[in-house]
Design a protein around this motif. Structure first.
Motif, PDB file in Angstrom:
ATOM      1  N   GLY A 237      69.114  40.270  33.331  1.00  0.00           N
ATOM      2  CA  GLY A 237      69.032  41.266  34.396  1.00  0.00           C
ATOM      3  C   GLY A 237      68.737  42.654  33.875  1.00  0.00           C
ATOM      4  O   GLY A 237      67.960  43.415  34.464  1.00  0.00           O
ATOM      5  N   LYS A 238      69.340  43.004  32.738  1.00  0.00           N
ATOM      6  CA  LYS A 238      69.090  44.323  32.144  1.00  0.00           C
ATOM      7  C   LYS A 238      67.670  44.414  31.586  1.00  0.00           C
ATOM      8  O   LYS A 238      67.023  45.459  31.662  1.00  0.00           O
ATOM      9  CB  LYS A 238      70.119  44.605  31.048  1.00  0.00           C
ATOM     10  N   VAL A 239      67.181  43.310  31.018  1.00  0.00           N
ATOM     11  CA  VAL A 239      65.808  43.297  30.492  1.00  0.00           C
ATOM     12  C   VAL A 239      64.803  43.546  31.612  1.00  0.00           C
ATOM     13  O   VAL A 239      63.772  44.186  31.410  1.00  0.00           O
ATOM     14  CB  VAL A 239      65.518  41.942  29.798  1.00  0.00           C
ATOM     15  N   MET A 240      65.124  43.037  32.819  1.00  0.00           N
ATOM     16  CA  MET A 240      64.195  43.132  33.943  1.00  0.00           C
ATOM     17  C   MET A 240      63.919  44.571  34.367  1.00  0.00           C
ATOM     18  O   MET A 240      62.863  44.857  34.923  1.00  0.00           O
ATOM     19  CB  MET A 240      64.733  42.347  35.136  1.00  0.00           C
ATOM     20  N   TYR A 241      64.874  45.477  34.122  1.00  0.00           N
ATOM     21  CA  TYR A 241      64.633  46.868  34.497  1.00  0.00           C
ATOM     22  C   TYR A 241      63.378  47.403  33.793  1.00  0.00           C
ATOM     23  O   TYR A 241      62.606  48.175  34.372  1.00  0.00           O
ATOM     24  CB  TYR A 241      65.835  47.749  34.120  1.00  0.00           C
ATOM     25  N   PHE A 242      63.190  46.987  32.555  1.00  0.00           N
ATOM     26  CA  PHE A 242      62.013  47.448  31.810  1.00  0.00           C
ATOM     27  C   PHE A 242      60.812  46.538  32.018  1.00  0.00           C
ATOM     28  O   PHE A 242      59.718  46.994  32.343  1.00  0.00           O
ATOM     29  CB  PHE A 242      62.339  47.541  30.313  1.00  0.00           C
ATOM     30  N   SER A 243      61.043  45.213  31.860  1.00  0.00           N
ATOM     31  CA  SER A 243      59.905  44.284  31.896  1.00  0.00           C
ATOM     32  C   SER A 243      59.253  44.213  33.267  1.00  0.00           C
ATOM     33  O   SER A 243      58.063  43.867  33.371  1.00  0.00           O
ATOM     34  CB  SER A 243      60.360  42.884  31.463  1.00  0.00           C
ATOM     35  N   SER A 244      59.977  44.532  34.334  1.00  0.00           N
ATOM     36  CA  SER A 244      59.391  44.493  35.680  1.00  0.00           C
ATOM     37  C   SER A 244      58.713  45.800  36.056  1.00  0.00           C
ATOM     38  O   SER A 244      57.704  45.798  36.770  1.00  0.00           O
ATOM     39  CB  SER A 244      60.474  44.164  36.719  1.00  0.00           C
ATOM     40  N   LEU A 245      59.267  46.930  35.607  1.00  0.00           N
ATOM     41  CA  LEU A 245      58.732  48.230  36.017  1.00  0.00           C
ATOM     42  C   LEU A 245      57.623  48.737  35.102  1.00  0.00           C
ATOM     43  O   LEU A 245      56.678  49.390  35.566  1.00  0.00           O
ATOM     44  CB  LEU A 245      59.868  49.264  36.077  1.00  0.00           C
ATOM     45  N   PHE A 246      57.718  48.444  33.804  1.00  0.00           N
ATOM     46  CA  PHE A 246      56.743  48.980  32.863  1.00  0.00           C
ATOM     47  C   PHE A 246      55.299  48.570  33.186  1.00  0.00           C
ATOM     48  O   PHE A 246      54.388  49.402  33.094  1.00  0.00           O
ATOM     49  CB  PHE A 246      57.105  48.561  31.434  1.00  0.00           C
ATOM     50  N   PRO A 247      55.027  47.298  33.573  1.00  0.00           N
ATOM     51  CA  PRO A 247      53.643  46.942  33.903  1.00  0.00           C
ATOM     52  C   PRO A 247      53.032  47.801  35.008  1.00  0.00           C
ATOM     53  O   PRO A 247      51.825  48.088  34.974  1.00  0.00           O
ATOM     54  CB  PRO A 247      53.761  45.477  34.350  1.00  0.00           C
ATOM     55  N   TYR A 248      53.851  48.253  35.966  1.00  0.00           N
ATOM     56  CA  TYR A 248      53.315  49.095  37.036  1.00  0.00           C
ATOM     57  C   TYR A 248      52.930  50.470  36.509  1.00  0.00           C
ATOM     58  O   TYR A 248      51.927  51.053  36.936  1.00  0.00           O
ATOM     59  CB  TYR A 248      54.333  49.219  38.173  1.00  0.00           C
ATOM     60  N   VAL A 249      53.725  50.973  35.574  1.00  0.00           N
ATOM     61  CA  VAL A 249      53.384  52.258  34.951  1.00  0.00           C
ATOM     62  C   VAL A 249      52.036  52.151  34.241  1.00  0.00           C
ATOM     63  O   VAL A 249      51.158  53.007  34.384  1.00  0.00           O
ATOM     64  CB  VAL A 249      54.492  52.688  33.957  1.00  0.00           C
ATOM     65  N   VAL A 250      51.852  51.057  33.490  1.00  0.00           N
ATOM     66  CA  VAL A 250      50.604  50.856  32.747  1.00  0.00           C
ATOM     67  C   VAL A 250      49.430  50.658  33.696  1.00  0.00           C
ATOM     68  O   VAL A 250      48.353  51.222  33.492  1.00  0.00           O
ATOM     69  CB  VAL A 250      50.735  49.646  31.796  1.00  0.00           C
ATOM     70  N   LEU A 251      49.613  49.872  34.755  1.00  0.00           N
ATOM     71  CA  LEU A 251      48.522  49.624  35.702  1.00  0.00           C
ATOM     72  C   LEU A 251      48.078  50.911  36.384  1.00  0.00           C
ATOM     73  O   LEU A 251      46.872  51.147  36.552  1.00  0.00           O
ATOM     74  CB  LEU A 251      48.960  48.596  36.753  1.00  0.00           C
TER      75      LEU A 251
ATOM     76  N   LEU B 247      46.147  45.751  43.064  1.00  0.00           N
ATOM     77  CA  LEU B 247      46.152  46.863  42.110  1.00  0.00           C
ATOM     78  C   LEU B 247      45.537  46.438  40.778  1.00  0.00           C
ATOM     79  O   LEU B 247      44.701  47.161  40.207  1.00  0.00           O
ATOM     80  CB  LEU B 247      47.591  47.354  41.903  1.00  0.00           C
ATOM     81  N   ALA B 248      45.938  45.266  40.293  1.00  0.00           N
ATOM     82  CA  ALA B 248      45.389  44.764  39.035  1.00  0.00           C
ATOM     83  C   ALA B 248      43.884  44.528  39.148  1.00  0.00           C
ATOM     84  O   ALA B 248      43.133  44.775  38.202  1.00  0.00           O
ATOM     85  CB  ALA B 248      46.096  43.468  38.636  1.00  0.00           C
ATOM     86  N   THR B 249      43.435  44.062  40.314  1.00  0.00           N
ATOM     87  CA  THR B 249      42.005  43.825  40.533  1.00  0.00           C
ATOM     88  C   THR B 249      41.223  45.138  40.489  1.00  0.00           C
ATOM     89  O   THR B 249      40.129  45.206  39.913  1.00  0.00           O
ATOM     90  CB  THR B 249      41.792  43.124  41.888  1.00  0.00           C
ATOM     91  N   LEU B 250      41.781  46.185  41.083  1.00  0.00           N
ATOM     92  CA  LEU B 250      41.141  47.510  41.021  1.00  0.00           C
ATOM     93  C   LEU B 250      41.007  47.973  39.572  1.00  0.00           C
ATOM     94  O   LEU B 250      39.945  48.466  39.166  1.00  0.00           O
ATOM     95  CB  LEU B 250      41.968  48.525  41.814  1.00  0.00           C
ATOM     96  N   VAL B 251      42.081  47.801  38.809  1.00  0.00           N
ATOM     97  CA  VAL B 251      42.056  48.223  37.409  1.00  0.00           C
ATOM     98  C   VAL B 251      41.016  47.431  36.625  1.00  0.00           C
ATOM     99  O   VAL B 251      40.198  48.010  35.896  1.00  0.00           O
ATOM    100  CB  VAL B 251      43.457  48.034  36.770  1.00  0.00           C
ATOM    101  N   VAL B 252      41.038  46.114  36.781  1.00  0.00           N
ATOM    102  CA  VAL B 252      40.128  45.251  36.026  1.00  0.00           C
ATOM    103  C   VAL B 252      38.678  45.590  36.327  1.00  0.00           C
ATOM    104  O   VAL B 252      37.850  45.730  35.413  1.00  0.00           O
ATOM    105  CB  VAL B 252      40.417  43.766  36.335  1.00  0.00           C
TER     106      VAL B 252
END
Length: 727
Positions: free
Chosen positions: A250-264, A346-351
């Motif tokens: 659960g604690k890992v998810m705070y980073f692993s779930s939110l970080f991809p949106y920051v990058v996208l 969102l990912a499609t726009l980026v790609v």
């Protein structure tokens, strides 16, 4: 019986009795029938065992917050497929027009089935094995099949995380190692590596430097030690994230779930500032409406919806089983489903912003190369200078000027045009070169990033995003294995998690040999698609037709505090099963029509070539499908012929804090009146709907999960073969 009890008061009352036995006893003090003289089962009370059951019920882990749970579900459902599968399908199947069938199928298949899995997990508070044993014992194989599919998918999915880890560490250098072809010395002469020269720098780095791939699946080539180390790191990350259950994951998810949106978002902003990004996005969203009538488009959209939400894997059920029973899982289902959809867009726009930039770079390169050919032909008088429009300047040749020149030469030299070897250099052709999966992430996207300013930074961000997307999905996939096994067999969480990761790493070595990429393709194509489709159909049938849609809707009403829309009643009962059956039929036809094969990289030709699987590989492929589906008929046969007890003739009654819950198996709804003292069944309130539960040998009923606000389980007491009159 106390004088002030409800039953005693009723004896002296002239009112017409309209209450059930359950309602009367619900007001009595809780009685422990295992410890009392009323124990008719013949069981001896085991104080230690009873205490352990109470402790287990009270100590079930729970999410620290609603946000943590939502992020876990998002991290599980939003994975690598959103980044490298959805954009490809969007481009292939009509651009913006593809969004229509995808959204329709998300609403009529994805959302109802996602809601169903969330609801059963939260209601029964067990992993997939316990849930389906409870709902329909004869279909208890659903849970075991889900575990097997999770294991197969986890094996190769973590290999992809290993590849991303390798690229991540290789990104900390400038220039990026895949930006140029390597130079080899041949005596005193330095020449470019032939395989790289005939393909491209990024393609060479992927196939030779990363995978060191063999020419076919039959050529093992031994282990690739670099990928073996990366796979070990990947499984270590998963093990550390999972070792404490949801307390650690659960604690890992705070980073692993939110970080991809920051990058996208960063990539989208950077991509929109690149030259040619708008061309890519316009190409992406230009709708080809005729594609909407193609059944193949709808089949691929349904498959993508199915896998995007992680249906059938057991991870959704596992995560929701740690919720409080009054949690609004309908809101969760809607929120996560549409976040998943918007993430894909969102990912499609980026790609396509990045691929639009790459297409412009490649198109300019094509124009320069062909302009040099034309200059050569002009200097050797193969072409006349009169064919070149006067405004064309070869020093600053634009794509528009080249296309004009190309058309003139093609018209004049119609008979000998092919001999000139000139390319059209159309931007549309570059944009139509559809890539997906590893081809998109490790070849096309990496090539585009080599042209970025500060390319190492963007490369580090991109592959760290892939690692986090993969890790979030792997945590959900592993939960689909660990939660039901730990719930069912009561093994130690830490020991089982570590053992599972070590075993998976050892089996996964098949994917890090030189031919490993071909096994990844095999598992990706065949290990999950058909078995999971069957699993989800049976899940739907078990709830809607065997357990009963009305009964399930009533339980949801009591659990949520409001009645779900009738839309779900009809989708669960009719629409979803029919759609899933059509999808399964289409998948079987597709398997039969498309010969099982794979794209092999031929080193001597520096090109891909489609090869058919050899006989032994076909045997592995068929075994994967059979093995993943085997628990379904096996458990059904064992319980149908009473080779394993399912407790179908046992009445389970749980007393907890003055509440009683009854479980009557193998009774129709209209048979419940046998347990009611009223003449009018409709007038009689019932504290809980009836359930069918699995009562294995020596186990208590899964119905022990009370809907009391504290969310704890009661202690079950079996009144075996007790006539109704004795109540």
């Amino acid at each position: 019986m106390p004088k002030n009890s409800k039953v005693t008061q009723r004896e002296h009352s002239s009112e017409h009795v309209t209450e059930s036995v359950a309602d009367l006893l619900a007001h009595e003090e809780p009685v422990d029938y295992k410890r009392s003289v009323l124990n008719v089962t013949g069981e001896t009370w085991d104080k230690q065992k009873d205490g352990e059951e109470e402790l287990d019920a009270e100590n079930r882990p729970a999410w620290n917050s609603k946000l943590q749970y939502i992020l876990a579900q998002i991290g599980y459902s939003v994975g690598l497929g959103n980044v490298w599968r959805f954009p490809y399908l969007c481009q292939k199947n009509g651009g913006g027009a593809y969004l229509v069938p995808y959204l329709v199928l998300l609403i009529i298949i994805g959302l109802p089935l996602f809601f169903l899995e969330l609801a059963v997990g939260q209601r029964i508070r067990r992993g997939s094995i316990g849930v389906w044993n409870y709902i329909c014992p004869r279909l208890g194989g659903i849970g075991y099949a889900s575990c097997l599919v999770c294991f197969f998918v986890g094996l190769y999915y973590n290999v992809i995380i290993g590849w991303s880890i390798f690229y991540f560490f290789k990104s900390f250098q400038y220039p990026l190692p895949w930006s140029e072809c390597p130079v080899v010395k041949n005596g005193s002469v330095a020449v470019v590596e032939t395989e790289c020269e005939r393909s491209s720098a990024t393609t060479y780095f992927w196939y030779r430097e990363t995978l060191d791939i063999s020419n076919s699946i039959s050529e093992s080539g031994g282990l690739n030690w670099k990928m073996t180390l990366c796979l070990l790191v990947a499984w270590s990350l998963v093990g550390l994230a999972m070792i404490k259950g949801i307390q650690s994951s659960g604690k890992v998810m705070y980073f692993s779930s939110l970080f991809p949106y920051v990058v996208l978002v960063c990539f989208l902003v950077r991509g929109l500032l690149l030259r040619g990004a708008v061309d890519g996005i316009m190409h992406m969203f230009t709708p080809k409406l005729d594609k909407m009538l193609d059944p193949q488009v709808w089949r691929e959209a349904a498959t993508q919806v199915f896998f995007a939400l992680g249906l059938g894997f057991g991870g959704v059920i596992a995560f929701s089983s740690y919720n409080k029973q009054d949690n609004n899982c309908h809101f969760d289902a809607t929120l996560v489903s549409f976040i998943n959809f918007f993430t894909s867009v969102l990912a499609t726009l980026v790609v396509f912003a990045v691929l639009g930039f790459k297409a412009n770079i490649m198109n300019e390169k094509c124009v320069v190369e062909n302009a040099e050919k034309i200059l050569g032909y002009l200097n050797t008088n193969v072409l006349s200078h009169d064919l070149i429009p006067p405004h064309v300047n070869f020093s600053h040749l634009t794509a528009k000027d080249y296309n004009e020149m190309y058309r003139v030469i093609m018209t004049v030299k119609e008979g000998h045009f092919k001999e000139l070897g000139l390319d059209a250099c159309l931007l549309e052709d570059e944009l139509n070169k559809s890539v997906q999966g590893t081809g998109l992430a490790f070849i096309a996207f990496t090539e585009a990033m080599t042209h970025f300013p500060a390319s190492p930074f963007w490369s580090v961000m991109f592959f760290l995003m892939l690692i986090n997307l993969g890790l979030g999905s792997m945590i959900g996939t592993m939960s689909g294995i660990t939660t039901p096994i730990i719930d069912t067999f009561k093994v130690r969480k830490e020991v089982f998690t570590v053992g599972c990761c070590i075993f998976a790493f050892l089996v996964g070595l098949i994917f890090v040999q030189r031919s490993g990429n071909y096994f990844v393709t095999m598992f990706d194509d065949y290990s999950a698609t058909l078995p999971l489709t069957v699993v989800v159909i049976l899940e739907n049938i078990a709830v809607a037709w065997i357990y009963g849609t009305k009964k399930f809707m009533q339980e949801l009403t009591e659990m949520l505090g409001f009645r779900p829309y009738q839309f779900y009643y009809y989708t669960w009962k009719y629409v979803s099963p029919i759609c899933m059956a059509v999808l399964m039929t289409a998948s079987i036809i597709q398997l039969g029509v498309s010969p099982p094969g794979y794209s092999a990289w031929i080193r001597e030709e520096a090109a891909e070539k489609f090869l058919f699987y050899p006989t032994w590989a076909m045997a592995i492929l068929i075994s994967l499908i059979i093995l993943a589906s085997l628990p379904l008929p096996l458990v059904f046969i064992l319980r149908q012929f009473h080779l394993v007890s399912d407790g179908s003739n046992t009445l389970s009654v749980t007393y907890k804090k003055g509440r009683m819950m009854k479980d009557i198996s193998n009774l129709e709804d209209n048979d419940e009146t046998r347990f009611i003292l009223s003449k009018v069944p409709s007038e009689t309130p019932s504290p809980m709907p009836t359930h069918r539960s699995y009562l294995g040998p020596g186990s208590n009923s899964p119905l022990e999960m009370s809907s009391a606000p504290n969310g704890r389980y009661g202690s079950g007491y079996l009144l075996a073969s007790t006539p109704e009159s004795e109540l």
